[in-house]
Design a protein around this motif. Structure first.
Motif, PDB file in Angstrom:
ATOM      1  N   LEU A  14       0.832  -1.210   0.000  1.00  0.00           N
ATOM      2  CA  LEU A  14       0.000   0.000   0.000  1.00  0.00           C
ATOM      3  C   LEU A  14       0.866   1.260   0.000  1.00  0.00           C
ATOM      4  N   THR A  15       1.923   1.261   0.823  1.00  0.00           N
ATOM      5  CA  THR A  15       2.829   2.414   0.873  1.00  0.00           C
ATOM      6  C   THR A  15       3.541   2.598  -0.463  1.00  0.00           C
ATOM      7  N   LEU A  16       3.873   1.482  -1.113  1.00  0.00           N
ATOM      8  CA  LEU A  16       4.518   1.536  -2.430  1.00  0.00           C
ATOM      9  C   LEU A  16       3.608   2.211  -3.449  1.00  0.00           C
ATOM     10  N   LEU A  17       2.326   1.851  -3.422  1.00  0.00           N
ATOM     11  CA  LEU A  17       1.360   2.479  -4.331  1.00  0.00           C
ATOM     12  C   LEU A  17       1.220   3.974  -4.037  1.00  0.00           C
ATOM     13  N   LEU A  18       1.262   4.331  -2.743  1.00  0.00           N
ATOM     14  CA  LEU A  18       1.139   5.735  -2.348  1.00  0.00           C
ATOM     15  C   LEU A  18       2.345   6.543  -2.800  1.00  0.00           C
ATOM     16  N   SER A  19       3.532   5.944  -2.780  1.00  0.00           N
ATOM     17  CA  SER A  19       4.758   6.680  -3.115  1.00  0.00           C
ATOM     18  C   SER A  19       4.828   7.073  -4.590  1.00  0.00           C
ATOM     19  N   PRO A  21       2.387   8.234  -6.855  1.00  0.00           N
ATOM     20  CA  PRO A  21       1.867   9.571  -7.185  1.00  0.00           C
ATOM     21  C   PRO A  21       2.620  10.707  -6.492  1.00  0.00           C
ATOM     22  N   ILE A  22       3.159  10.463  -5.277  1.00  0.00           N
ATOM     23  CA  ILE A  22       3.931  11.506  -4.589  1.00  0.00           C
ATOM     24  C   ILE A  22       5.193  11.826  -5.375  1.00  0.00           C
ATOM     25  N   LEU A  23       5.924  10.780  -5.779  1.00  0.00           N
ATOM     26  CA  LEU A  23       7.150  10.969  -6.563  1.00  0.00           C
ATOM     27  C   LEU A  23       6.836  11.580  -7.926  1.00  0.00           C
ATOM     28  N   GLY A  24       5.765  11.092  -8.546  1.00  0.00           N
ATOM     29  CA  GLY A  24       5.358  11.643  -9.848  1.00  0.00           C
ATOM     30  C   GLY A  24       4.981  13.108  -9.752  1.00  0.00           C
ATOM     31  N   GLY A  25       4.278  13.475  -8.654  1.00  0.00           N
ATOM     32  CA  GLY A  25       3.899  14.877  -8.461  1.00  0.00           C
ATOM     33  C   GLY A  25       5.105  15.772  -8.288  1.00  0.00           C
ATOM     34  N   GLY A  26       6.123  15.280  -7.565  1.00  0.00           N
ATOM     35  CA  GLY A  26       7.351  16.059  -7.386  1.00  0.00           C
ATOM     36  C   GLY A  26       8.100  16.264  -8.692  1.00  0.00           C
ATOM     37  N   ILE A  27       8.173  15.198  -9.509  1.00  0.00           N
ATOM     38  CA  ILE A  27       8.848  15.293 -10.809  1.00  0.00           C
ATOM     39  C   ILE A  27       8.087  16.235 -11.737  1.00  0.00           C
ATOM     40  N   TRP A  28       6.754  16.126 -11.718  1.00  0.00           N
ATOM     41  CA  TRP A  28       5.936  17.013 -12.557  1.00  0.00           C
ATOM     42  C   TRP A  28       6.146  18.467 -12.141  1.00  0.00           C
ATOM     43  N   LEU A  29       6.186  18.698 -10.831  1.00  0.00           N
ATOM     44  CA  LEU A  29       6.373  20.059 -10.330  1.00  0.00           C
ATOM     45  C   LEU A  29       7.745  20.594 -10.720  1.00  0.00           C
ATOM     46  N   THR A  43      11.536  19.831  -4.182  1.00  0.00           N
ATOM     47  CA  THR A  43      12.600  18.983  -3.630  1.00  0.00           C
ATOM     48  C   THR A  43      12.112  18.106  -2.480  1.00  0.00           C
ATOM     49  N   PRO A  44      11.415  18.670  -1.440  1.00  0.00           N
ATOM     50  CA  PRO A  44      10.939  17.783  -0.377  1.00  0.00           C
ATOM     51  C   PRO A  44       9.951  16.734  -0.859  1.00  0.00           C
ATOM     52  N   ILE A  45       9.117  17.078  -1.855  1.00  0.00           N
ATOM     53  CA  ILE A  45       8.146  16.103  -2.367  1.00  0.00           C
ATOM     54  C   ILE A  45       8.862  14.941  -3.039  1.00  0.00           C
ATOM     55  N   ILE A  46       9.886  15.237  -3.848  1.00  0.00           N
ATOM     56  CA  ILE A  46      10.652  14.184  -4.523  1.00  0.00           C
ATOM     57  C   ILE A  46      11.380  13.316  -3.504  1.00  0.00           C
ATOM     58  N   ILE A  47      11.973  13.936  -2.478  1.00  0.00           N
ATOM     59  CA  ILE A  47      12.710  13.188  -1.455  1.00  0.00           C
ATOM     60  C   ILE A  47      11.772  12.244  -0.699  1.00  0.00           C
ATOM     61  N   VAL A  48      10.586  12.755  -0.295  1.00  0.00           N
ATOM     62  CA  VAL A  48       9.620  11.926   0.433  1.00  0.00           C
ATOM     63  C   VAL A  48       9.145  10.767  -0.444  1.00  0.00           C
ATOM     64  N   GLY A  49       8.839  11.058  -1.726  1.00  0.00           N
ATOM     65  CA  GLY A  49       8.379  10.012  -2.642  1.00  0.00           C
ATOM     66  C   GLY A  49       9.427   8.934  -2.862  1.00  0.00           C
ATOM     67  N   ALA A  50      10.685   9.345  -3.081  1.00  0.00           N
ATOM     68  CA  ALA A  50      11.769   8.387  -3.310  1.00  0.00           C
ATOM     69  C   ALA A  50      12.041   7.563  -2.042  1.00  0.00           C
ATOM     70  N   PHE A  51      11.985   8.214  -0.880  1.00  0.00           N
ATOM     71  CA  PHE A  51      12.210   7.512   0.388  1.00  0.00           C
ATOM     72  C   PHE A  51      11.137   6.443   0.611  1.00  0.00           C
ATOM     73  N   LEU A  52       9.863   6.813   0.427  1.00  0.00           N
ATOM     74  CA  LEU A  52       8.777   5.853   0.599  1.00  0.00           C
ATOM     75  C   LEU A  52       8.894   4.691  -0.375  1.00  0.00           C
ATOM     76  N   LEU A  53       9.274   4.994  -1.621  1.00  0.00           N
ATOM     77  CA  LEU A  53       9.412   3.961  -2.646  1.00  0.00           C
ATOM     78  C   LEU A  53      10.499   2.956  -2.255  1.00  0.00           C
ATOM     79  N   ALA A  54      11.670   3.463  -1.848  1.00  0.00           N
ATOM     80  CA  ALA A  54      12.801   2.590  -1.513  1.00  0.00           C
ATOM     81  C   ALA A  54      12.499   1.736  -0.286  1.00  0.00           C
ATOM     82  N   VAL A  55      11.969   2.361   0.768  1.00  0.00           N
ATOM     83  CA  VAL A  55      11.694   1.632   2.011  1.00  0.00           C
ATOM     84  C   VAL A  55      10.573   0.612   1.808  1.00  0.00           C
ATOM     85  N   SER A  56       9.540   0.986   1.054  1.00  0.00           N
ATOM     86  CA  SER A  56       8.421   0.078   0.807  1.00  0.00           C
ATOM     87  C   SER A  56       8.867  -1.140   0.009  1.00  0.00           C
TER      88      SER A  56
END
Length: 273
Positions: A14-19, A21-29, A43-56
């Motif tokens: 579930l966290t992987l799925l959430l990460s 759109p967060i990472l995509g939103g940061g890249i789009w921004l 920058t913080p949005i991309i960092i949070v998205g990448a962190f969630l993706l890696a940990v998940s």
């Protein structure tokens, strides 16, 4: 597969799925940002998205595929995250303990003074680099536009308004300046009544892109707004910490299951007779 492994795998899926759109939103921004405010957020949005993706990914693969070193990495990161969140939550309660609005006679709104807040928060906001970013965000968001559009509001109606801290501090001059009201964002300076000891009185401008954005009262209003948000975040963090501790406990059980399973399936060496 053990229950703890399945549950940890499901939660991390579930966290992987959430990460994503967060990472995509940061890249789009990062590709579409045109203002300093938007660029500051990317920058913080991309960092949070990448962190969630890696940990998940580490938690999901480690629990479901029984990859013990990945699960060990996942548990280590979770422990550090729990520690950081606990320290931040405690710190947030401490630095937001000081500061409150001053009630005014016959006014629906309050006014805020920079010196009432913690020194740490004051230094963060009054720092030139930080304030330039905040100032840019306030202008880009047209924060005072709703008040400016109410140009037919009488002085009695305006003084009865329940303004939020940023509107009170940034969109109008301080009460102590004794300016003459024309409209919510247009005030006439009166040299005979202006409080010369208050630098905000000279900083005020009727220019919609200036107003009181460089006033100490504006910085105090931002701090009051920040204080309210930090208190809400601190409460949410406490709830999230409980959730993280439960997930960490499940992850530790899954780690033990992996070790037990690997030991059971490891071929036993038998000496030749």
């Amino acid at each position: 597969m053990k229950f703890s492994n399945s549950l940890v795998g499901f939660l991390n899926f579930l966290t992987l799925l959430l990460s994503i759109p967060i990472l995509g939103g940061g890249i789009w921004l990062a590709h579409r940002a045109t203002t300093d405010c938007e660029k500051y957020l990317q920058t913080p949005i991309i960092i949070v998205g990448a962190f969630l993706l890696a940990v998940s990914l580490a938690g999901f693969i480690g629990a479901c595929c029984r990859v013990n070193w990945l699960l060990w990495f996942y548990l280590f990161v979770m422990f550090v995250l729990i520690l950081v969140l606990f320290c931040f939550t405690f710190f947030a309660f401490v630095v937001t303990n000081k500061g409150a609005g001053e009630a005014l006679s016959n006014r629906g709104y309050k006014e805020y003074k920079l010196g009432d807040y913690s020194n740490w928060l004051q230094k963060r906001v009054t720092n030139t680099k930080n304030w330039n970013r905040i100032h840019s965000c306030l202008i880009d968001s047209k924060f005072c536009q709703n008040l400016a559009m109410d140009n037919k509001t009488s002085s009695e109606e305006f003084f009865a308004k329940d303004l939020n801290p940023i509107e009170s501090g940034c969109c109008k001059p301080p009460e102590s300046c004794h300016f003459t009201y024309q409209s919510p964002t247009v005030w006439i300076k009166n040299s005979s009544t202006t409080n010369g000891s208050n630098p905000d009185c000279n900083a005020w401008s009727n220019d919609p892109n200036a107003l009181c954005f460089n006033c100490e009262s504006c910085k105090a209003g931002v701090l009051q707004n920040l204080k309210a948000h930090w208190k809400r975040v601190a409460v949410i963090n406490m709830i999230f910490l409980v959730f993280l501790v439960i997930v960490y406990s499940l992850g530790f059980c899954a780690f033990r299951n992996n070790r037990w399973s690997n030991a059971r399936h490891r071929p036993q060496w038998k000496p030749y007779a």
